[in-house]
Structures are given as C-alpha cells and as structure tokens.
Design an enzyme around this catalytic site. Sequence first.
Site, PDB file in Angstrom:
ATOM      1  N   ASP A   3      39.549  35.722  34.542  1.00  0.00           N
ATOM      2  CA  ASP A   3      38.150  35.369  34.756  1.00  0.00           C
ATOM      3  C   ASP A   3      37.701  34.550  33.551  1.00  0.00           C
ATOM      4  O   ASP A   3      38.365  34.565  32.514  1.00  0.00           O
ATOM      5  CB  ASP A   3      37.279  36.630  34.908  1.00  0.00           C
ATOM      6  CG  ASP A   3      35.965  36.334  35.616  1.00  0.00           C
ATOM      7  OD1 ASP A   3      35.898  36.572  36.842  1.00  0.00           O
ATOM      8  OD2 ASP A   3      35.018  35.843  34.964  1.00  0.00           O
ATOM      9  N   GLU A 125      30.975  44.440  51.410  1.00  0.00           N
ATOM     10  CA  GLU A 125      30.672  45.241  50.220  1.00  0.00           C
ATOM     11  C   GLU A 125      30.387  46.679  50.628  1.00  0.00           C
ATOM     12  O   GLU A 125      29.809  46.928  51.686  1.00  0.00           O
ATOM     13  CB  GLU A 125      29.454  44.655  49.498  1.00  0.00           C
ATOM     14  CG  GLU A 125      29.768  43.332  48.857  1.00  0.00           C
ATOM     15  CD  GLU A 125      28.562  42.748  48.132  1.00  0.00           C
ATOM     16  OE1 GLU A 125      27.735  43.521  47.623  1.00  0.00           O
ATOM     17  OE2 GLU A 125      28.470  41.522  48.068  1.00  0.00           O
ATOM     18  N   CYS A 230      26.768  36.658  51.153  1.00  0.00           N
ATOM     19  CA  CYS A 230      27.625  35.951  52.115  1.00  0.00           C
ATOM     20  C   CYS A 230      26.867  35.375  53.297  1.00  0.00           C
ATOM     21  O   CYS A 230      26.895  34.168  53.530  1.00  0.00           O
ATOM     22  CB  CYS A 230      28.704  36.900  52.626  1.00  0.00           C
ATOM     23  SG  CYS A 230      29.640  37.631  51.301  1.00  0.00           S
TER      24      CYS A 230
END
Length: 400
Positions: A3, A125, A230
């Site tokens: 990351d 999620e 999303c």
Amino acid sequence: MRDIVAEKIETLERGEVPIYEPGLAELLERNRPRLSYTLDVGEAIRDAQFLYICVGTPPTASGDADLSAVWTVVDELPRDFDGERPIVVMKSTVPVGTGTAVRAALDARGFERVGYVSNPEFTAEGTAIDDFMHPDRTVIGSFRPDDGDAVERLHEGIDGPIVRMDVASAEMVKLASNAFLVTRISFINEIANVCEVTGADVLRVAEAVGLDHRLGPHFLRAGIGFGGSCFPKDSLALKQLAANSGYHFQLLSAVIEVNELQKRRVVNKLKKHLGSLRGKRVALLGLAFKPNTDDMREAPSIVLAARLAAEGAVVSGWDPIADGRAALTGVHIAGSALEALDGADAAVVVTEWPELREVDWAEAGARMENRLMVDGRNTLDPEELRAHGFEYEGIGRGGE
Ligand code: UGA
C-alpha cells in the site's frame, strides 16, 4: 501486500485491521506467517506470480471512474519481474475498456510476457469473508486462455461456479450486476412510495413478490436509499460510460434520481408531523451506510444531516461502530442511542443496526421531547413503539 499509506502498513504489521470487517482480524492472524506488508512495490512483486490490483476507483467530478490509482500501479511496475509469466489481476471495478488500455500500456513498455486478467470483486462489506469463500460465481476474463487458466487454478478450493469470458465482458458483468441490484432497490423504493399513498404495506408486498422464483427475495428492502463506496459510484460510472460511448442509459438515470429523492423524503415525513423543522431536535440512529461496517462513504446519513441542517434542525447522531465526526460536521455525535435521543423531537432510523431493536423504547420515549419515530429501514416493531406512545412512520407502510 503493498500500500502507499505507511500508517496502514504499520497497522497491518501490528496485526490490526484498519477497517471494521467481521472476522477479518482473526483471518489475518491465522495466516500471519504467510502474509507480509510493504510500501515497496519491488519487494511486493518479488517472486509474485499474480499481481492483484485492488485500488479505489472513486468518481471524478464528471461521474466517470477515476482510474489514476490504477494507472499509478501499472506505471510503477518495475522492469525486473521474476518468474515466468506474472499475471496482473484487476480486482478494482473499472470501466469496460480498461483492460484493453492496460494491456496496450504493458505491451508498450515491453511487458508482453506479463499477463492480464479481469477478476471482478463481488464481496459486500460486512460479509466479505463469507462472500469470498462461497461466491455465487467467480468471473475470469482474459485475453489469453492460459492466463485465465492460471487464475482459475488459484481458485481451487473455493466453492462456486467459475465463469470464463473475454476481458471487456468481465468488466461489464461487475457494472451490470451492481446496476441491476440498485435497480431493484430503487424499484422497491418506488413501490414503497406508491404503497404509502394507496394504503398498501411494502413489507407484505415485497415478501410475496420475492416468492416468485423468477424474481427472488433479495434486495427488496425498501428504505431511505442505497449508499456506500460501490453502488452510487458504479451506477454513475456505468451511466457515464454509456453516455461517453454515445448511449443514453435512461433507466439507470432514473434509478439514480429515485435514490437521491428517497433520502430526502424523510425530511417531508418529519415536517408532516412537526411542521417547520427550525430549532427542532432530530436524532439520527445509525450513521454508516449499512450495518456491520464503519464505512461512511456515500452514507444516506450525510445527505440527511445536511438537509436537516438546511431546514434549521438541530441534529444529533449515534452509530455503534462508525465514527461520523468527519463526515457529519455540525452533528452532535452521541455515545449511545439514548443519549442521542435526549430531548429529541424526532428519531430517524438511518441504518438498521441490530442494536436498535434492543433499545428500551419506554426509556427512550421518556427522554424525548416528542415521541416521533421515522423508521427509515423498517427495522423496528411499529406496535411496540406505538405501545410506548410513539407516532411511527416507516417506509411504504401505508397499510400499518
Ligand atoms: C455491494 C454489492 O452488494 C457487492 O456485491 C459488490 O461487490 C460491492 O457493492 C462492490 O461493488 O464492491 P456493499 O456496497 O458492501 O456491496 O453493500 P450492500 O449490502 O450491497 O448494500 C449497499 C446499499 O444498498 C446499502 O446502503 C443498503 O442499505 C442498500 N440496500 C441494500 C437497500 O436499501 N435495500 C436492499 O434491499 C439492499
């Protein structure tokens, strides 16, 4: 795992998870010896056979997907690949055509021996681990069959059908799936709105409609609209992708508009009971875009809080996990649902956290200035609330 945010890498190295996702900390802990985290792309790709791109693709000002993070990753790939044929696997949700563009960029850099596969993500999620282990399907889109075969082999042991196709179609499966799901939500929300003006109860309607095996029971929960990182961005991105390609996606435009209006309908419900909202205290119960996550991205609570503030209301909020402070400026964030309800003229259920069903509504009512409940997720028992002296308004519960 690589990351660019040092803090995230440090958190993961300590064995902690930077987001709230049930079961993830335990899963990472169990696999700790097999996991390593780094800021260095060279270190991450050393000996790697698969290079998964899992970056965000948020909307730009025009509503298109912002692919800058995808391109940064592609551009940063160092020259010195080990291994015979490393494969770049795209997990991020990207517009149709991205794979072709990335393939061309790889080829232009002399990376012909690096494969490319589209393998879109369908986990939600809060249930991500279970969704990953037991997927409805795994979609693999490849330019070369052997690259697709390699990614397919990697999924051995995960139960669920594997569907192979070309890269563009795989990219479209993801966008079409999310667009279909939001269409169902906006559809049932409009049915709910019509239920309200005609005296029907959307819960009974959705239950019976969902028993038709051609329709199925899922994603028929009426409420105050969809949010999250999303659905809003993917529906907009598909709409813009179509428009940029010369097609006006009328249905999806309506789906998005219905969702915007749905969040705002709560304000009218409050006004129906309270008149002007100026100076009225409104408590928002649940702030995350859905239960079991701390994600505040595109949460309906953000639009609602802003609309209420514009009407002059004094807004408090509570969520068991999400920290709403950054997203909800001007909202008093309470430590408990009861505290948020102290002196309130109305309560609004924004997110259907199971904790809300455990609230002592007799005590809550006693603490409130006025007992009005707008249950934006149809999650509470209207009879129980009415028994405690509340006026209860759900979504689409005309028959109640
Ligand atoms: C969604 C999809 O469900 C995943 O399949 C997909 O992989 C993911 O987006 C993604 O594109 O990465 P997620 O956003 O985590 O997952 O959450 P959902 O459970 O789908 O809920 C999204 C929103 O729709 C929430 O605000 C929820 O309250 C709302 N919703 C959902 C409804 O209003 N009614 C319903 O019946 C279902």
